[in-house]
Design a protein around this motif. Structure first.
Motif, PDB file in Angstrom:
ATOM      1  N   PHE A 166     -55.861  56.458  -1.822  1.00  0.00           N
ATOM      2  CA  PHE A 166     -56.704  55.386  -1.357  1.00  0.00           C
ATOM      3  C   PHE A 166     -56.349  53.982  -1.952  1.00  0.00           C
ATOM      4  N   LEU A 167     -55.605  54.097  -3.057  1.00  0.00           N
ATOM      5  CA  LEU A 167     -55.125  52.931  -3.589  1.00  0.00           C
ATOM      6  C   LEU A 167     -53.834  52.511  -3.311  1.00  0.00           C
ATOM      7  N   THR A 168     -53.005  53.157  -2.665  1.00  0.00           N
ATOM      8  CA  THR A 168     -51.677  52.904  -2.352  1.00  0.00           C
ATOM      9  C   THR A 168     -51.579  52.221  -0.873  1.00  0.00           C
ATOM     10  N   ALA A 169     -50.867  51.277  -0.942  1.00  0.00           N
ATOM     11  CA  ALA A 169     -50.695  50.347   0.300  1.00  0.00           C
ATOM     12  C   ALA A 169     -50.400  51.206   1.402  1.00  0.00           C
TER      13      ALA A 169
ATOM     14  N   THR B 142     -49.436  45.739  -3.948  1.00  0.00           N
ATOM     15  CA  THR B 142     -50.502  45.891  -5.051  1.00  0.00           C
ATOM     16  C   THR B 142     -51.816  45.501  -4.197  1.00  0.00           C
ATOM     17  N   LEU B 143     -52.912  46.439  -4.302  1.00  0.00           N
ATOM     18  CA  LEU B 143     -54.170  46.185  -3.744  1.00  0.00           C
ATOM     19  C   LEU B 143     -54.851  45.098  -4.633  1.00  0.00           C
ATOM     20  N   LEU B 144     -55.370  44.157  -3.997  1.00  0.00           N
ATOM     21  CA  LEU B 144     -56.170  42.881  -4.481  1.00  0.00           C
ATOM     22  C   LEU B 144     -57.512  42.916  -4.260  1.00  0.00           C
ATOM     23  N   LEU B 145     -57.857  42.938  -3.048  1.00  0.00           N
ATOM     24  CA  LEU B 145     -59.430  43.270  -2.899  1.00  0.00           C
ATOM     25  C   LEU B 145     -59.787  43.891  -1.496  1.00  0.00           C
ATOM     26  N   ILE B 146     -60.923  44.530  -1.422  1.00  0.00           N
ATOM     27  CA  ILE B 146     -61.477  45.079  -0.108  1.00  0.00           C
ATOM     28  C   ILE B 146     -62.597  44.361   0.363  1.00  0.00           C
TER      29      ILE B 146
ATOM     30  N   TYR C 182     -59.882  43.651  -7.314  1.00  0.00           N
ATOM     31  CA  TYR C 182     -59.300  44.882  -8.152  1.00  0.00           C
ATOM     32  C   TYR C 182     -58.305  44.051  -9.206  1.00  0.00           C
ATOM     33  N   TYR C 183     -58.077  44.719 -10.620  1.00  0.00           N
ATOM     34  CA  TYR C 183     -57.035  44.117 -11.517  1.00  0.00           C
ATOM     35  C   TYR C 183     -55.801  44.833 -10.839  1.00  0.00           C
ATOM     36  N   ALA C 184     -54.943  44.383 -11.622  1.00  0.00           N
ATOM     37  CA  ALA C 184     -53.458  45.139 -11.426  1.00  0.00           C
ATOM     38  C   ALA C 184     -53.210  46.612 -11.346  1.00  0.00           C
ATOM     39  N   ASN C 185     -54.207  46.846 -12.526  1.00  0.00           N
ATOM     40  CA  ASN C 185     -54.034  48.351 -12.779  1.00  0.00           C
ATOM     41  C   ASN C 185     -54.908  49.290 -11.983  1.00  0.00           C
ATOM     42  N   GLY C 186     -55.294  48.830 -11.026  1.00  0.00           N
ATOM     43  CA  GLY C 186     -56.348  49.574  -9.965  1.00  0.00           C
ATOM     44  C   GLY C 186     -57.706  49.692 -10.415  1.00  0.00           C
ATOM     45  N   GLN C 187     -58.055  49.018 -11.441  1.00  0.00           N
ATOM     46  CA  GLN C 187     -59.520  49.166 -11.764  1.00  0.00           C
ATOM     47  C   GLN C 187     -60.158  48.045 -11.006  1.00  0.00           C
ATOM     48  N   PRO C 188     -61.281  48.270 -10.459  1.00  0.00           N
ATOM     49  CA  PRO C 188     -62.154  47.079  -9.828  1.00  0.00           C
ATOM     50  C   PRO C 188     -62.558  45.935 -10.880  1.00  0.00           C
ATOM     51  N   SER C 189     -62.318  44.777 -10.736  1.00  0.00           N
ATOM     52  CA  SER C 189     -63.014  43.464 -11.583  1.00  0.00           C
ATOM     53  C   SER C 189     -64.376  43.381 -11.325  1.00  0.00           C
ATOM     54  N   ASP C 190     -64.764  43.640 -10.225  1.00  0.00           N
ATOM     55  CA  ASP C 190     -66.044  43.147  -9.581  1.00  0.00           C
ATOM     56  C   ASP C 190     -66.329  43.654  -8.414  1.00  0.00           C
ATOM     57  N   THR C 191     -67.665  44.190  -8.170  1.00  0.00           N
ATOM     58  CA  THR C 191     -68.115  44.579  -6.872  1.00  0.00           C
ATOM     59  C   THR C 191     -69.309  43.956  -6.421  1.00  0.00           C
ATOM     60  N   ARG C 192     -69.626  43.705  -5.293  1.00  0.00           N
ATOM     61  CA  ARG C 192     -70.620  42.801  -4.727  1.00  0.00           C
ATOM     62  C   ARG C 192     -71.089  43.271  -3.297  1.00  0.00           C
TER      63      ARG C 192
ATOM     64  N   ARG D  71     -61.176  45.652 -17.869  1.00  0.00           N
ATOM     65  CA  ARG D  71     -59.970  46.261 -17.238  1.00  0.00           C
ATOM     66  C   ARG D  71     -60.008  47.705 -17.485  1.00  0.00           C
ATOM     67  N   ASP D  72     -60.779  48.294 -18.369  1.00  0.00           N
ATOM     68  CA  ASP D  72     -60.554  49.636 -18.644  1.00  0.00           C
ATOM     69  C   ASP D  72     -61.805  50.435 -17.859  1.00  0.00           C
ATOM     70  N   GLY D  73     -62.760  49.605 -17.216  1.00  0.00           N
ATOM     71  CA  GLY D  73     -63.556  49.990 -16.287  1.00  0.00           C
ATOM     72  C   GLY D  73     -64.733  50.081 -16.891  1.00  0.00           C
ATOM     73  N   LYS D  74     -65.051  49.619 -18.111  1.00  0.00           N
ATOM     74  CA  LYS D  74     -66.239  49.451 -18.687  1.00  0.00           C
ATOM     75  C   LYS D  74     -67.208  48.035 -18.115  1.00  0.00           C
ATOM     76  N   LEU D  75     -68.495  48.487 -18.056  1.00  0.00           N
ATOM     77  CA  LEU D  75     -69.266  47.461 -17.445  1.00  0.00           C
ATOM     78  C   LEU D  75     -69.494  46.139 -18.287  1.00  0.00           C
ATOM     79  N   LYS D  76     -69.117  45.188 -17.660  1.00  0.00           N
ATOM     80  CA  LYS D  76     -69.256  43.635 -18.371  1.00  0.00           C
ATOM     81  C   LYS D  76     -70.708  42.857 -18.005  1.00  0.00           C
ATOM     82  N   TYR D  77     -70.876  43.020 -16.790  1.00  0.00           N
ATOM     83  CA  TYR D  77     -72.207  42.028 -16.388  1.00  0.00           C
ATOM     84  C   TYR D  77     -72.885  42.837 -15.165  1.00  0.00           C
ATOM     85  N   ARG D  78     -74.083  42.638 -15.224  1.00  0.00           N
ATOM     86  CA  ARG D  78     -74.742  43.150 -14.080  1.00  0.00           C
ATOM     87  C   ARG D  78     -75.916  42.162 -13.633  1.00  0.00           C
TER      88      ARG D  78
END
Length: 284
Positions: free
Chosen positions: A14-17, A64-68, A90-100, A116-123
């Motif tokens: 899914f994440l590989t180009a 590297t996946l940037l966004l979808i 997405y962050y460079a490590n493959g984790q999403p930085s935000d979704t909308r 970057r570790d996947g924990k929620l920051k803002y909602r």
């Protein structure tokens, strides 16, 4: 165990180009579509899922996946493209930085930001491009950082906490540009008190407006300034505004801009108007 391995392979695929295909589109620095890879800074892969549903994955040239994004319409003309569905960055490590979420080109639905570790920051929730209802922000350990109520995109106040859980002075989570601190008074009054009309400009009957743009960092300090090219071209007016920027504006610690609850950089444009005072009419 076999199930976990299969899941891992699926996630990697899914994440590989993907390999380049007919729907691979190369993009330059100005976001224009190119005929070939030459001059490209990134590329995207367009997939038609169903009618009015197009998934577009963006990659850098290192794959590297940037966004979808999901679109109901996606063409080479950005003005004709219409977002519809979920988008993720997405962050460079493959984790999403935000979704909308988008509905017919407008932001509608839940918006999330992550560490970057996947924990929620803002909602928060958007309705027709404006925040509505509760905004929450969290520290990396999951403790509450901010709660805030919005109505039609405007903050109605809330609560702010430090990392020890103590409530501190609240400030809105969105402020698009830096502000002059209250102790300096109104900005226009501040300008009138500190600007000196150059006598050389008066002798030339020079009038007009000079725009000075301030680059202000997250701490509220002006790190640089420039006179906007569309300003009046009179040398003496520009020289006076440059002096004003260096001696007065750059000495101020501004209240910085805020974006998603955190202090942010901003560009503030300050207009300075020069008008030669008209002589008072003589009394009859």
């Amino acid at each position: 165990m076999a199930g976990k391995c299969l899941l891992g392979l699926l996630l990697m695929s899914f994440l590989t180009a993907p390999s380049f295909s007919q729907d691979t589109i190369y993009i330059d620095r100005k976001n224009k579509w190119l005929e070939s890879k030459e001059g490209a800074v990134r590329y995207c892969v367009r997939t038609y899922l169903k009618k009015d549903s197009i998934e577009v994955r963006y990659y850098n040239l290192g794959d590297t996946l940037l966004l979808i994004h999901h679109f109901s319409k996606f063409t080479s003309d950005p003005k004709q493209c219409k977002l519809n569905g979920q988008s993720a960055i997405y962050y460079a490590n493959g984790q999403p930085s935000d979704t909308r979420m988008y509905v017919d080109g407008k932001r509608n639905g839940e918006y999330l930001r992550f560490y970057r570790d996947g924990k929620l920051k803002y909602r928060c929730t958007f309705i027709n491009n404006a925040r509505e209802g509760l905004v929450e922000m969290f520290y990396p350990d999951g403790s509450i950082w901010r709660t805030e109520q919005f109505r039609k995109g405007r903050s109605k106040g809330g609560h702010l906490y430090d990392e020890e859980g103590h409530e501190v002075d609240f400030y809105p989570s969105e402020r698009p540009a830096a502000m002059l601190p209250a102790e300096y008074g109104d900005l226009q009054n501040f300008i009138r008190e500190h600007i000196h009309y150059p006598k050389e400009a008066i002798a030339q009957n020079a009038e007009g407006r000079i725009f000075v743009q301030l680059a202000i960092d997250e701490s509220g300090r002006v790190i640089k300034y420039r006179i906007h090219p569309k300003s009046n071209e009179n040398y003496y007016l520009r020289k006076e505004v440059s002096r004003f920027a260096e001696e007065d504006l750059m000495e101020i610690k501004w209240i910085p801009a805020v974006k998603f609850g955190e202090f942010d950089k901003s560009i503030l444009t300050v207009p300075v108007t020069f008008n030669i005072p008209k002589p008072k009419a003589l009394k009859q």
